[in-house]
Each structure stands twice: as structure tokens, then as C-alpha cells.
Scaffold this active site. Sequence first.
Site, PDB file in Angstrom:
ATOM      1  N   HIS A 180       0.855  -1.178   0.000  1.00 40.56           N
ATOM      2  CA  HIS A 180       0.000   0.000   0.000  1.00 40.56           C
ATOM      3  C   HIS A 180       0.898   1.237   0.000  1.00 40.56           C
ATOM      4  O   HIS A 180       2.104   1.151   0.279  1.00 40.56           O
ATOM      5  CB  HIS A 180      -0.905   0.013   1.217  1.00 40.56           C
ATOM      6  CG  HIS A 180      -1.975  -1.028   1.168  1.00 40.56           C
ATOM      7  ND1 HIS A 180      -3.085  -1.000   1.991  1.00 40.56           N
ATOM      8  CD2 HIS A 180      -2.121  -2.148   0.404  1.00 40.56           C
ATOM      9  CE1 HIS A 180      -3.855  -2.041   1.732  1.00 40.56           C
ATOM     10  NE2 HIS A 180      -3.285  -2.760   0.780  1.00 40.56           N
ATOM     11  N   GLU A 226       1.073   3.703   2.081  1.00 38.88           N
ATOM     12  CA  GLU A 226       1.632   4.030   3.397  1.00 38.88           C
ATOM     13  C   GLU A 226       2.691   3.018   3.829  1.00 38.88           C
ATOM     14  O   GLU A 226       3.756   3.402   4.327  1.00 38.88           O
ATOM     15  CB  GLU A 226       0.505   4.081   4.443  1.00 38.88           C
ATOM     16  CG  GLU A 226      -0.553   5.148   4.169  1.00 38.88           C
ATOM     17  CD  GLU A 226      -1.722   4.630   3.353  1.00 38.88           C
ATOM     18  OE1 GLU A 226      -2.820   5.176   3.491  1.00 38.88           O
ATOM     19  OE2 GLU A 226      -1.534   3.664   2.556  1.00 38.88           O
ATOM     20  N   CYS A 271      -5.727   2.029   5.969  1.00 39.84           N
ATOM     21  CA  CYS A 271      -6.370   0.811   6.442  1.00 39.84           C
ATOM     22  C   CYS A 271      -5.700   0.354   7.745  1.00 39.84           C
ATOM     23  O   CYS A 271      -4.739   0.961   8.217  1.00 39.84           O
ATOM     24  CB  CYS A 271      -6.282  -0.283   5.386  1.00 39.84           C
ATOM     25  SG  CYS A 271      -4.602  -0.902   5.128  1.00 39.84           S
ATOM     26  N   CYS A 301      -1.953  -0.365   7.373  1.00 40.11           N
ATOM     27  CA  CYS A 301      -1.152   0.853   7.248  1.00 40.11           C
ATOM     28  C   CYS A 301      -1.090   1.608   8.575  1.00 40.11           C
ATOM     29  O   CYS A 301      -0.058   2.211   8.903  1.00 40.11           O
ATOM     30  CB  CYS A 301      -1.721   1.735   6.153  1.00 40.11           C
ATOM     31  SG  CYS A 301      -1.550   1.010   4.504  1.00 40.11           S
TER      32      CYS A 301
END
Length: 542
Positions: free
Chosen positions: A411, A413, A441, A444
Amino acid sequence: MKILPCFGFLCPALALATAEPPPLPIKVVIVSMFQNEGQPGERRLWQERLHLDQRLPLPAGHSDVWTDGQGVLVYTTGMGVSNAAASTTALGLDPRFDLREAYWLVAGISGIDPADGSMGSAVWTRYVVDGGLAHELDAREIPETWSTGFLPLGSARPFERKPDRPMDPSQVFALNPRLAEWAYELTKDTVLPDSPELARRRSEFIGYPNAQRPPFVLLGDNLSSSTFWHGARMTKFGNDWVDFWTGHRGNFTTKAMEDSGTLQALRNLARAGRVDFGRVLVLRTASNHTMQSPDMTAWQSLARERGAALTAFNEALEAAFVVGNRVVQKILADWPAARTTPPGAVAAIAPLPDDPACDAADRAFMVRANALARAAVEHGNHPFSALLVKDGVVIFEYENTIYSTRDLTQHAETGLIGKATQRFDPATLAACTLYASTEPCIMCCGAIRWAGIRRVVYGTTATQLMRVVGSVIAASRPAGAEPPAPAVAPSPPPLECREVFARTEPSVQVKGPLLEAEGLAIHEAYWPRDPVLSARLAAERK
């Protein structure tokens, strides 16, 4: 006595003969700004290639209109803001045309900021800002500490914002972001005209990587005024002016001379029920740069960028047609659906208001995060991004790379933190703000917590993202069809990152949502085309 004959039996036929014909339903209006008969111009390619051969007089406008009689129409406004407003109003009020369902495509040439694009590039516009309504001091009398003598109306100094004074609504025009994103996604891979001369001129813009690229399609924002200004300082002013009037949401990309007049007329016509302002697109193609290359002075550059001598004049005219016509033909091909719902409107999801705790700097960094999210899509990944900011400076940024790396944990992040922790010590990370284009999420949040980052600002909420994806799924099924039984238990509603941090690291400050309208537009343009989601929906339909 003279008996007058009675012609009463002729009255019905006479009434039919003199009745006004019904108005012509228009599907697409193409707006050009200049055209000299027999010369290259913005209207000519549309007339010839779409066979718009029926010429109809428009006495109150700058020029006549041309149509194919099947719903496509082109007209020329004349150069400058006032001509554009007058001609557009004349067309909009003409009873011969039914424009209530029409899409409007402004397609013309412009100057482009070399920081954003190259000559010959095509720019789909999100904001149009008027550059004529202002206070102005003579350049010889500007205070030494000021960056410009051109001041917003009602301000006593450059870019002074007064919260108690509402902005003039005729100063800035926000176009339908979902429609602009849709047009960009449809045309972003279009091959644009190029030439050895353009390549040679591109090489002069050392230090401007976007100016050195071959012509390409991008998203940006337009400054509209009737003055053909030029130069590095004026380009700096253009960036500041657009940034100010859009509340840090916009990025000055192109300079043109008519669009604020056209849009003011269309806004007025929309209030009168004559047009739909949500169906307006502005496409500006770059015939020249708004400033000189590093090896020239501003006046030397201006001297060679005039009229048909503009470096990419012909290429820009061609690009306006090539890119714009893809949108026109798509609207016409999908007319039964486009007639009722503008393309790109996958879901009618209202954006949440900005978190009042976010400031101007937060908005500026979120603009960058959204741009990076679009770049992630161009690189074949999901539309997510993250920035790491310390003391007002971006020190690291990262895109979602789950498809390009074939790693579902990448992701934006987590990818950012994985790289940043190798470069920066814990004290530096603790002093940073992480900007995420979409709410982090749970995975993250864990990475952010272990990195020791203390402040997070996000754009679009995870709940709204789930609504977008859900609307794509629902739209893929035939009307009235029952959804298939899920193979696994449905996912629960997303857990807000505020709650995750409250339970794991309460010292993390969380701000958001921020600029969610722009974020939703990005997601709504992307998810109908996501390969994994599309494959899943295709399997369901079998």
C-alpha cells in the site's frame, strides 16, 4: 352591398403553415474561439471532419453556427472574455435549439506552464479562474516587498483573504470533477501530433522535465483573461492566482482568453433552465509556453510566440480535435445512457466537508497526494498515495504498487514507511506529518504506529471508498437482478483509522477528510476499470 369572402376553412392549414418548427435537440456543442475563413482555426477541423455542413445564422452571436442536423453543433465565440460571454448567451437563448441535455466541449489552444506540460499537450480542466477582475497598481509603484501589483478585488495587498467577505462567484468556476476525470481516463493514452521542430524546442527547456516530454494528455486548471501575458514572473503570478482563488485546490496549467466568459454565460443559462452546467468540459491544448526558456528573455520569447507563428499552433489545433473527438464520439455512441446521466457518475456520493482542523498547508499537500494517486493509476496500480512532510517540505512520497510489484502489502503508506525508515531516524519520523490520499487501512495504521509518526492527514474516507466500489458492483448487474450468494462472509464496515490509533497509539493526531470531492472523482473514474474487480464481476455475470 359588398360581401366579404369567408376563408375560415383555410385557418387550420394556415396555422400549420406558420407554426414554428420544434427546437432541434442538441447532444454536443463544440465551442471554438477563433476562425478566419479559409485559414487554420479552432472551428475548421470540427466542421470538415464531422461534416457539420448546415449553416444557421446566429445574428446576436459572433458567428453563425454549423450542425449536422443530428445533434452536433459548433460555433465560434470570438476572442476575449466579453465576446465569449455574449456569443454563448446568444446561442443559449436561441429558441431553435433544445440545449437542456447537451454536453458542452470548449476546445481551443492555450499557453502552458512548462512546469506541467509540453507544447502540443492537451489539458482537461477542473477549475477555470478569471484573471481580469482585480485591483492593479502600475508596476513602477508596487511596494518592494510585494510579489505583484495585481490584487484580488476587496484586498489591500497581494493574496489577502478576508474570511468575512465572500468570494465573487464569477471569479472561479469548478467544473464537474467526475466528468473531467472520465474524459481524462478515456483519452490519456491518445498519441498526439509531434514534429522535429517541437522536439528541438523542447530541448531548450532545461530543468523542466514535463516541458521536455513529447505531447501528452493531462489534468490541470486554466487562468482566463483577455490579456496575452508572457514571462517567468507572470507564470509565477498565474500559479499564485489560481492557487489563491481555488483555496489551494487548483494548479495553474494553461492560460487562455475566453473560458471565464463562456462559463459565466453557461452558469447563467443553467439558472434559467436552458443548459446543464454539470455537462461542461474544457479542453485546452498547448500552442506555446507561458514563459521563456532559460536561454532567452521574456520579450525575446514573446516576439516569436505570436498568432499563427506560435510554436505548436498547428499541432495544438490537431490535438484539440483528436482528443476532444474521442469524447464526442463516446458520448454519441452511449447516448441513451449519457442522455440521462453524465459519464463518470458511477455513484451519486456526496463528499464529506473538510475537517475544519486542516489548514491551507494541509490542503496544498493533499492536492499533491491526489496528483500522486493519479500517477499510481498511470503506472498500473490502485489510486492511493502517501507523502511524508517535515517543516513544510515533502521529504518522501510513495505510490501504491501492489500490481507492479505483485505484493499486496505494498500500500502507499506501508511502502513509504518501509523505505523511509531506512533513510530517516526515529526523531525525524516523529516530527513528520503523513498525508494519505485515502484513509489508511488497519495494516497501514500499524506501520504508521511502529514508525512513530505522530500526525496523519487523509483525503477520502474508507467508508466513502467502500461506497464507490459498492456502486460499481451494483451498476454491473442487470436491473432487478439478485446479487449472487457470496463465497465468503461479506467484509464488515471499515474500521476508522481514528479508532485504530485511539486503541494503539493515542498520541497520533488524525485529521480528515480533506478535499474529498477530488478524491471521490479519482476513485469513481478508476474502480470500473480495475482489472481484478472487473474480472470478478465478469465471472459473476457468467
